[in-house]
Design a protein around this motif. Structure first.
Motif, PDB file in Angstrom:
ATOM      1  N   GLU A 410      -9.145  -2.851  -4.659  1.00 39.72           N
ATOM      2  CA  GLU A 410     -10.272  -3.026  -3.750  1.00 39.72           C
ATOM      3  C   GLU A 410      -9.938  -3.930  -2.576  1.00 39.72           C
ATOM      4  O   GLU A 410     -10.384  -3.691  -1.449  1.00 39.72           O
ATOM      5  CB  GLU A 410     -11.455  -3.619  -4.528  1.00 39.72           C
ATOM      6  N   ARG A 411      -9.140  -4.971  -2.821  1.00 41.40           N
ATOM      7  CA  ARG A 411      -8.899  -5.978  -1.787  1.00 41.40           C
ATOM      8  C   ARG A 411      -7.535  -5.873  -1.114  1.00 41.40           C
ATOM      9  O   ARG A 411      -7.341  -6.408  -0.032  1.00 41.40           O
ATOM     10  CB  ARG A 411      -9.018  -7.385  -2.383  1.00 41.40           C
ATOM     11  N   GLY A 412      -6.588  -5.218  -1.765  1.00 38.00           N
ATOM     12  CA  GLY A 412      -5.236  -5.168  -1.219  1.00 38.00           C
ATOM     13  C   GLY A 412      -4.743  -3.754  -0.982  1.00 38.00           C
ATOM     14  O   GLY A 412      -5.525  -2.807  -0.927  1.00 38.00           O
ATOM     15  N   ILE A 413      -3.455  -3.629  -0.831  1.00 42.76           N
ATOM     16  CA  ILE A 413      -2.811  -2.332  -0.595  1.00 42.76           C
ATOM     17  C   ILE A 413      -1.785  -2.106  -1.695  1.00 42.76           C
ATOM     18  O   ILE A 413      -0.863  -2.911  -1.881  1.00 42.76           O
ATOM     19  CB  ILE A 413      -2.119  -2.299   0.783  1.00 42.76           C
ATOM     20  N   VAL A 414      -1.953  -1.029  -2.455  1.00 44.81           N
ATOM     21  CA  VAL A 414      -1.025  -0.680  -3.530  1.00 44.81           C
ATOM     22  C   VAL A 414       0.033   0.259  -2.963  1.00 44.81           C
ATOM     23  O   VAL A 414      -0.270   1.367  -2.530  1.00 44.81           O
ATOM     24  CB  VAL A 414      -1.766  -0.001  -4.709  1.00 44.81           C
ATOM     25  N   ARG A 429       0.604  -5.281  -1.273  1.00 45.05           N
ATOM     26  CA  ARG A 429       0.216  -6.431  -0.447  1.00 45.05           C
ATOM     27  C   ARG A 429      -1.192  -6.887  -0.797  1.00 45.05           C
ATOM     28  O   ARG A 429      -2.055  -6.075  -1.118  1.00 45.05           O
ATOM     29  CB  ARG A 429       0.278  -6.067   1.044  1.00 45.05           C
ATOM     30  N   LEU A 430      -1.385  -8.202  -0.690  1.00 45.26           N
ATOM     31  CA  LEU A 430      -2.670  -8.822  -0.993  1.00 45.26           C
ATOM     32  C   LEU A 430      -2.993  -9.889   0.051  1.00 45.26           C
ATOM     33  O   LEU A 430      -2.077 -10.521   0.592  1.00 45.26           O
ATOM     34  CB  LEU A 430      -2.635  -9.509  -2.362  1.00 45.26           C
ATOM     35  N   PRO A 431      -4.292 -10.122   0.306  1.00 45.43           N
ATOM     36  CA  PRO A 431      -4.651 -11.298   1.106  1.00 45.43           C
ATOM     37  C   PRO A 431      -4.125 -12.557   0.428  1.00 45.43           C
ATOM     38  O   PRO A 431      -4.178 -12.675  -0.801  1.00 45.43           O
ATOM     39  CB  PRO A 431      -6.181 -11.267   1.121  1.00 45.43           C
TER      40      PRO A 431
END
Length: 447
Positions: A410-414, A429-431
């Motif tokens: 929901e919050r990052g990029i897989v 990537r994640l915040p």
């Protein structure tokens, strides 16, 4: 007009006040706007405020006149034009000092407004939330305070004249009294203090919400741009919301936030903010603290420009200058060129040439918020831009912590995901705010 039985119908709507517009092209101010272009914008503001524009006149000057802003000869021309057009109000395209306004009203024998007062009137009409109304009232009082004037400001006493008092000698009420002007100022000072307290309380509640939002790691985008550039329409197009959007200046005064989803599934928050306009005093913009806070908190600004407007270049310059003056000019920004559906006969490749000629940023996305054109490209660009600011992580999350897998999606990029015996292996990537939650299962990290 008559009814079927012959009775005369009378109009019940209040007639619009007839207004004459006055502009000046002042060499020392070095504005990129020509006086005719600026007056055309002033006419739109006047119409939005409910005035009927009956004429306009301008003068080129090296310096503003201390007494009238324009020269005394031009004041006589304005007086003649006002009589010919039967205008009940004269509106100047620049901010006037209190003494200039007073002198002009004496010479023209009619009410005089400046651009700032006109914009404040529009703000008062369009403020819809409790906070918005508080902010507008505070801005109005800050504008009004140095301009207070009354017919009795020659120090006529409010309480008593000569040796007696209007209180008739009542204990505690004897004394020299106060002028009405002093009373007005004191009352306004009290009102300003109360408004600031109310806004501080609203700010505290909003800051708690923002703190929770920051901890969640949800990226925040803010729409900025010139008034009527199509920011609210773009918010609606991207989020499916039904935020009020109208083809008028300052249709939006209160920040509105909606959630949108990027192509990779990442959720983010998109906020619509009040539009900027040229010759808007910075302290007036600063009164809209909520808008400034949203811009400050944003991970990315979307600068929306109406590409079809003849003054698009000046619009973009005004927004960039205002953001810089407010101390938020260095935020990561993506330029969004809106309303391309109105550019009939212009090939997509030619847009780059138009942008270069206007001096706009070469890194842009062209869209039509109204028609939905280019929105997929815009979302992809947003995703790419945000990804560059995230932390790259590789983790192995145990199956009993599938809540973290959901959070990442929901919050990052897989970028890579596989299911192993020990758990879910994810690379992506994640915040940075969320990285600590994944630290126990981290295999490696790099920026």
């Amino acid at each position: 007009m008559r009814t079927q039985d012959g009775k005369r119908l009378h109009a019940t709507a209040q007639p619009r006040t007839r207004a004459l517009l006055v502009g000046a092209e002042v060499a020392s101010m070095k504005s990129p706007w020509s006086a005719p272009d600026s007056l055309r914008e002033l006419a739109l503001l006047a119409h939005t405020a409910g005035l009927e524009v009956v004429g306009s006149i301008f003068q080129r000057l090296d310096q503003p006149s201390p007494k009238f802003f324009i020269g005394p000869g031009k004041v006589k021309e304005v007086a003649e034009l006002r009589e010919q057009s039967n205008a009940g109000l004269v509106v100047f395209d620049d901010e006037l000092s209190p003494s200039q306004t007073r002198n002009l009203e004496q010479e023209l024998q009619v009410g005089v407004l400046d651009r700032t007062a006109l914009i404040l009137d529009i703000f008062a009409q369009h403020a819809r939330t409790h906070e918005g109304r508080l902010q507008v009232e505070l801005a109005q009082y800050h504008y009004l305070l140095p301009r207070l004037r009354r017919q009795w400001t020659h120090l006529e006493r409010q309480a008593g004249t000569g040796g007696g008092t209007s209180a008739g000698g009542v204990v505690g009420l004897r004394g020299p009294g106060e002028t009405q002007l002093e009373i007005d100022r004191r009352l306004i000072d009290r009102r300003i203090a109360w408004l600031k307290e109310q806004l501080a309380d609203v700010h505290r509640h909003r800051e708690l919400y923002r703190k929770r939002r920051r901890q969640s790691g949800v990226p925040v985008l803010a729409l900025v741009g010139y008034t009527n550039a199509g920011k609210s329409t773009l918010l609606n197009a991207l989020s499916g919301a039904d935020v009020y959007a109208a083809n008028q200046l300052f249709a939006t005064l209160d920040p509105t936030t909606r959630q949108i989803t990027l192509p990779g599934g990442q959720a983010l928050l998109l906020t619509d903010t009040v539009g900027f306009i040229q010759k808007l005093p910075t302290q007036l913009v600063a009164a809209f603290r909520a808008t400034l806070e949203e811009i400050n908190e944003a991970d990315l600004l979307l600068h929306v420009v109406d590409l079809t407007h003849p003054n698009a270049q000046e619009h973009a310059q005004t927004v960039e200058t205002t953001l810089s003056e407010l101390g938020v000019g260095k935020h990561p920004t993506l330029t969004v060129l809106n309303k391309v559906d109105k550019m009939e006969g212009v090939e997509a490749a030619a847009v780059s040439d138009i942008v270069a000629d206007m001096g706009l940023p070469s890194d842009f996305v062209a869209v039509s918020a109204q028609q939905g054109w280019g929105l997929a490209d815009l979302l992809t660009r947003i995703e790419t831009t945000l990804a560059a600011t995230m932390v790259t992580l590789e983790v192995l999350i145990p199956y009993q912590r599938n809540d973290l897998v959901s959070l990442w999606r929901e919050r990052g990029i897989v970028e890579q995901e596989e299911y192993l015996n020990e758990g879910t292996h994810i690379h992506g990537r994640l915040p940075s705010e969320l990285a600590a939650q994944f630290a126990p299962w981290q295999r490696g990290s790099r920026k």
